[in-house]
Design an enzyme around this catalytic site. Structure first.
Site, mmCIF file in Angstrom:
data_model
loop_
_atom_site.group_PDB
_atom_site.id
_atom_site.type_symbol
_atom_site.label_atom_id
_atom_site.label_comp_id
_atom_site.label_asym_id
_atom_site.label_seq_id
_atom_site.Cartn_x
_atom_site.Cartn_y
_atom_site.Cartn_z
ATOM 1 C CD GLU A 1 48.333 42.504 -25.041
ATOM 2 O OE1 GLU A 1 48.760 42.028 -26.377
ATOM 3 O OE2 GLU A 1 47.453 42.752 -25.112
ATOM 4 C CE LYS B 1 74.573 63.983 -19.517
ATOM 5 N NZ LYS B 1 75.578 63.458 -19.819
ATOM 6 C CB SER C 1 39.201 44.323 -31.058
ATOM 7 O OG SER C 1 38.626 43.940 -32.138
ATOM 8 C CB SER D 1 74.167 67.137 -23.936
ATOM 9 O OG SER D 1 74.984 68.121 -23.121
ATOM 10 C CB THR E 1 57.781 21.408 -15.092
ATOM 11 O OG1 THR E 1 56.924 20.352 -15.699
ATOM 12 C CG2 THR E 1 57.662 21.621 -13.598
ATOM 13 C CG HIS E 2 59.238 20.896 -19.861
ATOM 14 N ND1 HIS E 2 60.044 20.528 -19.961
ATOM 15 C CD2 HIS E 2 58.746 20.479 -18.239
ATOM 16 C CE1 HIS E 2 60.806 20.127 -19.812
ATOM 17 N NE2 HIS E 2 60.597 19.751 -18.538
ATOM 18 C CG ASN F 1 85.295 66.847 -17.374
ATOM 19 O OD1 ASN F 1 84.398 67.404 -18.878
ATOM 20 N ND2 ASN F 1 86.509 67.117 -17.879
ATOM 21 C CE LYS G 1 41.259 39.868 -28.859
ATOM 22 N NZ LYS G 1 41.407 40.169 -29.636
ATOM 23 C CE1 TYR H 1 82.188 64.090 -19.847
ATOM 24 C CE2 TYR H 1 83.310 65.646 -21.618
ATOM 25 C CZ TYR H 1 82.291 64.954 -21.405
ATOM 26 O OH TYR H 1 81.566 64.965 -21.694
HETATM 27 N N1 ARG Z 1 77.698 67.868 -21.805
HETATM 28 C C1 ARG Z 1 78.941 67.778 -21.514
HETATM 29 C C2 ARG Z 1 78.545 65.593 -21.086
HETATM 30 O O1 ARG Z 1 77.297 65.723 -21.087
HETATM 31 C C3 ARG Z 1 79.100 68.019 -20.070
HETATM 32 C C4 ARG Z 1 81.066 67.483 -20.030
HETATM 33 C C5 ARG Z 1 81.478 68.357 -21.337
HETATM 34 N N2 ARG Z 1 82.737 68.791 -20.761
HETATM 35 C C6 ARG Z 1 83.626 68.950 -21.687
HETATM 36 N N3 ARG Z 1 84.887 68.798 -21.316
HETATM 37 N N4 ARG Z 1 83.136 69.589 -22.810
HETATM 38 O O2 ARG Z 1 78.901 65.356 -21.338
#
Ligand code: ARG
Length: 467
Positions: free
Chosen positions: A294, A329, A281, A27, A159-160, A114, A287, A321
């Site tokens: 938008e 994320k 445009s 990650s 309205t409408h 975790n 334009k 977990y």
């Molecule tokens: N990169 C992991 C996450 O975003 C961190 C926690 C990972 N924990 C584990 N036991 N593999 O959740």
């Protein structure tokens, strides 16, 4: 198996992680975004460990100095992020050990990734919520001031999407402001549940070290430690709450956007947006396109998508977990960025809206928008409302044929439909008379709009005191 990689849990494993699996499970490409919060959390953790005697003061100081240097390396773009090291947490810990040796390896005492990652996202979300709140406040302030300035400006209310009754532009803007006031409450309410400390839950069950979670909570500015370790590492309600706040806000901004787009069209011609918020445009020289509203309208979709994504991510997850949670994320980051940018665009643009007052006034005059006022006039003279409704209906039908608004008809013309109508009818058929008559809390009368703007200012000020 493709090329192998080494990882920090090697002890139990008879072969290294497959290189593709390492990339697939990593990650670090995105969670490096909260490196600052990861370091902040680690410094608090080390400080707490020293306070309860698990680390010596020297060890704590070495860790804090090392982490502070790493923070500098990251800020200067000198940090070498490694995908085999999987995530932001292990990247920073490995670098710390490079720098300070064996003491670096003691930082993770009494902690797991975790509870670490849950703490980091909460710190990150709290920071982002505070930035978003600044933009939301700025937008509300600008809207309230514009509403106050335009308290007397008459426009058709719909309205409408059909002309209904005249309202003031200030009243319309304060309707938008009410939506944002509720969003603001939701944001601050969400912040309360973000601001709870997971650290100390460790992997899931807590830790055997004599930690003091109140100390860590206080060092990090959290209101309290999370009550239950299993819940602490697995709860992502706050992410769902934030994206639902964000979705409702975007729904509001998209409604405002839609109106801005309509109003800038030649057909409505109610407002002008300064050129800096528009583009042209490449083919049609005439334009001027309202791109900013938008795009805000368009971006609403991705935020709704993130809400659905997070709800589905959490659905059916057993305690505690699960690696699934790593997927929280990117949607959160995108929701945060989208909401912040859309609020900024609106906060810059709304005070710059230029109402075309004559055009608004003409539009309100054209659509028989004082028909209800004529009916109310007849009721005040003793006609039953249903009969008054019928009389006015006939007057409107006549107006459509003769291309005249009610206020443009002569007394004789109006008296064709009811002899009760007298010269004083023209007081209620004017747009000014119509809006001024709706003179109660929540009504569109200019005095009420000014009073409502003042109350809105005070409500916003009171929030600041609480924060
Ligand atoms: N990169 C992991 C996450 O975003 C961190 C926690 C990972 N924990 C584990 N036991 N593999 O959740």
């Amino acid at each position: 198996m493709s090329q192998a990689t080494n990882q920090s849990w090697g002890g139990r494993f008879s072969e290294p992680t497959d290189a593709f699996v390492a990339r697939f499970t990593a990650s670090v490409t995105f969670d490096q975004r909260f490196a600052r919060q990861d370091i902040q959390g680690s410094i608090a953790h080390a400080t707490m460990l020293a306070r309860v005697g698990v680390l010596t003061d020297d060890e704590r100081d070495a860790i804090i100095n090392g982490l502070t240097e790493i923070q500098g390396e990251i800020e200067r773009g000198e940090f070498n992020w490694s995908v085999p090291l999987e995530d932001v947490h292990m990247n920073i810990e490995a670098r710390l050990t490079d720098k300070i040796g064996i003491t670096g390896k003691k930082l993770h005492t009494g902690r797991s990734r975790n509870d670490q990652v849950a703490t980091d996202i909460r710190l990150f979300m709290r920071d982002e919520i505070d930035v978003i709140e600044v933009e939301l406040k700025r937008l509300r302030e600008g809207m309230i001031e514009l509403a106050d300035r335009e308290a007397d400006t008459i426009m058709p209310g719909f309205t409408h999407l059909q002309t209904a009754q005249p309202v003031t532009f200030g009243h319309h803007l304060l309707a938008w402001q009410e939506m944002l006031a509720r969003d603001h409450e939701r944001l601050l309410d969400c912040r309360k549940r973000v601001n709870v400390l997971p650290l100390g839950a460790a992997a899931l069950a807590g830790t055997t070290y004599p930690i003091d979670r109140h100390v860590t909570a206080e060092l990090l500015g959290f209101d309290r430690p999370a009550e239950n370790s299993l819940d602490a590492v697995s709860d992502r309600d706050f992410a769902i709450e934030f994206t639902s706040f964000a979705s409702i806000l975007m729904m509001h901004l998209s409604r405002m956007s839609e109106e801005l787009v309509l109003w800038t069209s030649a057909q409505f011609d109610f407002i002008d947006l300064p050129d800096r918020f528009c583009t042209g445009s490449s083919i049609m020289p005439q334009k001027k396109n309202p791109d900013v509203p938008e795009l805000v309208r368009g971006k609403t979709g991705r935020v709704y998508g993130h809400l659905m994504g997070l709800l589905t991510l959490m659905k059916s997850q057993p305690l505690a977990y699960n690696k699934d949670n790593q997927e929280d994320k990117e949607p959160l980051f995108d929701a945060v960025d989208t909401v912040r940018d859309c609020l900024k665009a609106f906060a810059d643009m709304v005070p710059a809206i230029e109402p075309k007052k004559d055009s608004m006034y003409e539009a309100a005059r054209r659509g028989f928008s004082t028909a209800t006022d004529l009916a109310d006039y007849l009721v005040r003279k003793g006609v039953a409302f249903r009969d008054a409704h019928e009389i006015v209906g006939q007057s409107v039908a006549y107006g459509l044929k003769s291309r005249k608004d009610l206020s443009e008809m002569s007394l004789e013309e109006l008296q064709q439909f009811s002899t009760i109508i007298e010269q004083d009818v023209f007081d209620v058929l004017t747009l000014e008379g119509s809006v001024a008559a709706r003179n109660h809390i929540g009504g569109t009368a200019p005095d009420q709009v000014r009073a409502a703007a003042q109350r809105a200012r005070e409500a916003l000020g009171a929030l600041e005191v609480r924060a």
